[in-house]
Design a protein around this motif. Sequence first.
Motif, mmCIF file in Angstrom:
data_model
loop_
_atom_site.group_PDB
_atom_site.id
_atom_site.type_symbol
_atom_site.label_atom_id
_atom_site.label_comp_id
_atom_site.label_asym_id
_atom_site.label_seq_id
_atom_site.Cartn_x
_atom_site.Cartn_y
_atom_site.Cartn_z
ATOM 1 N N PHE A 99 0.847 -1.203 0.000
ATOM 2 C CA PHE A 99 0.000 0.000 0.000
ATOM 3 C C PHE A 99 0.880 1.250 0.000
ATOM 4 N N SER A 100 0.565 2.215 -0.862
ATOM 5 C CA SER A 100 1.333 3.457 -0.941
ATOM 6 C C SER A 100 0.822 4.475 0.075
ATOM 7 N N PHE A 153 4.370 9.187 7.886
ATOM 8 C CA PHE A 153 5.507 9.998 7.456
ATOM 9 C C PHE A 153 6.418 10.346 8.643
ATOM 10 N N PRO A 154 7.008 9.340 9.300
ATOM 11 C CA PRO A 154 7.904 9.637 10.429
ATOM 12 C C PRO A 154 9.173 10.347 9.985
ATOM 13 N N ASP A 155 9.491 10.232 8.700
ATOM 14 C CA ASP A 155 10.687 10.887 8.169
ATOM 15 C C ASP A 155 10.470 12.376 7.920
ATOM 16 N N ARG A 156 9.217 12.797 7.760
ATOM 17 C CA ARG A 156 8.911 14.213 7.512
ATOM 18 C C ARG A 156 7.626 14.604 8.233
ATOM 19 N N PRO A 157 7.664 14.727 9.560
ATOM 20 C CA PRO A 157 6.432 15.005 10.314
ATOM 21 C C PRO A 157 5.821 16.364 10.015
ATOM 22 N N PHE A 216 -13.857 6.088 3.128
ATOM 23 C CA PHE A 216 -13.627 4.816 2.442
ATOM 24 C C PHE A 216 -12.166 4.591 2.055
ATOM 25 N N THR A 217 -11.369 5.675 1.939
ATOM 26 C CA THR A 217 -10.008 5.502 1.418
ATOM 27 C C THR A 217 -8.918 5.550 2.484
ATOM 28 N N VAL A 218 -9.198 6.017 3.686
ATOM 29 C CA VAL A 218 -8.146 6.145 4.700
ATOM 30 C C VAL A 218 -7.643 4.774 5.151
ATOM 31 N N ARG A 219 -6.343 4.688 5.456
ATOM 32 C CA ARG A 219 -5.724 3.476 5.975
ATOM 33 C C ARG A 219 -4.726 3.856 7.069
ATOM 34 N N ARG A 224 0.467 -0.847 9.202
ATOM 35 C CA ARG A 224 0.502 -2.055 10.028
ATOM 36 C C ARG A 224 1.617 -1.929 11.067
ATOM 37 N N PRO A 225 1.539 -2.653 12.179
ATOM 38 C CA PRO A 225 2.565 -2.578 13.226
ATOM 39 C C PRO A 225 3.960 -2.872 12.668
ATOM 40 N N GLY A 226 4.908 -2.039 13.057
ATOM 41 C CA GLY A 226 6.287 -2.227 12.636
ATOM 42 C C GLY A 226 6.635 -1.644 11.283
ATOM 43 N N TRP A 227 5.643 -1.050 10.595
ATOM 44 C CA TRP A 227 5.918 -0.485 9.271
ATOM 45 C C TRP A 227 6.805 0.749 9.386
ATOM 46 N N LYS A 228 7.676 0.947 8.414
ATOM 47 C CA LYS A 228 8.442 2.177 8.288
ATOM 48 C C LYS A 228 8.724 2.426 6.817
ATOM 49 N N PRO A 229 8.992 3.658 6.420
ATOM 50 C CA PRO A 229 9.265 3.944 5.007
ATOM 51 C C PRO A 229 10.481 3.163 4.511
#
Length: 453
Positions: A18-19, A150-154, A211-214, A217-222
């Motif tokens: 997912f993007s 976006f933890p890299d660009r808050p 309908f489009t928000v997501r 998942r746990p542990g995800w990072k860019p």
Amino acid sequence: MAFLAFLDREKTVAGPGFSRWLVPPAALAIHLSIGQVYAFSVFKIPLSQLLGVTKPGPGDWKQSQIAWIFSLAIVILGVSAATFGKWLEGAGPRKAMFVSAVCFALGFFISYFGVLWHQLWIIFLGYGVVGGIGLGIGYISPVSTLIRWFPDRPGLATGMAIMGFGGGAMIGSPLAIKLMAYFRAGTDLGVGETFLVMGALYFVFMMFGVFTVRVPRPGWKPANWNPPTKQSAMITMQNADVNAAFTTPQFWLLWVVLCMNVTAGIGIIEQASPMIQDLFKGSIGPVAAGGFVGLLSLVNMGGRFFWSSVSDHIGRKPTYFIFFAVGAVLYYVLPETGGDRLNSVGLFVTIACILLSMYGGGFATIPAYLRDMFGTYHVSAIHGRLLTAWSTAGVLGPVLVNYMREYQLAHGASKASAYQGVLHIMAGLLLVGFVANLRVRPVAQKHFLQVSA
């Protein structure tokens, strides 16, 4: 029941591949809708002439009375954001966005009856209270979601989340003007029918976001990103609970920072259409004033994205120093551009646009400032409580503008010169914000959770 289950947080977890760039449009769908509140000034004159039609008649409401509708909506925005912020963290953004859409649309529908029966309290209940709840829940619903994506660009993330709110009037102002013109017939100014149509349109548009928000998942990072090993002293890698954050001096200093910045800007936004017509009597009419409101919406929106992105590079604290120092000077100069002085519409519009870009930038930068201070664990809940500063400013700004203006008019001031004193007070408020921002320091260790969440 199946639809209600679809709203649960578990149903919004993004799958592999997912993007994250699909999430900002969902946030924009909500914020572009609820940002219509910034276009409320286009209703002030029509609502004040419902009985007189071409001018205020006996029994019509004063503009100062109508201004309380906007103020009440902003007050309820802050109160509902503070009340439901912690609930949102568990319920997830989809359920929160749905509740926001229902309340915001319902506010318009209730207000229709206030116009139909000429009962101001019904509009207070509809647009102010019910619609205000929709504003508050909708405003904070995408913030923590985008910060986690976006933890890299808050700063960029919060700019995208809140950018749409500033741009809401860009859509809402011309839409309301065109609808009122379409429905106008005889002694009916078309305000009630406009409320009905706008409520329905905004509900449909907000459901796109639902309908489009997501959520990640746990542990995800860019991809190819790792948290930096060395951070600025003003950026924590730990997390604070919302109740602990609420007791810190940093929270209350940032509360003052937001309140002062908003009070100054919201006074212009709420009075934008009448103000430019009063300052340039005869050369600016309702249609041009509506265009001015739309332009302010555009720069308010752009400023949220621009300044929050800038804050990723220069820091949140220096960004606010720019808002307060430059803003104070510009507020002091703004009344000098009016028709009885420099008579420069271009200069007035330019200064107002710069001020509104920094006003919007303050809103978009504050969630990242809170993330820097307190971590990501309860950032939506902390942000929600801080928005009570907006509630305060939502009353203070319009009250200063409307009642000081009426006082000066009653004592012989012209419509143009009546704004000078209040705009100079706005400049003083920004200096108070400058001092509060100066005093912000890193949060003490005792306020953080012992185990990082």
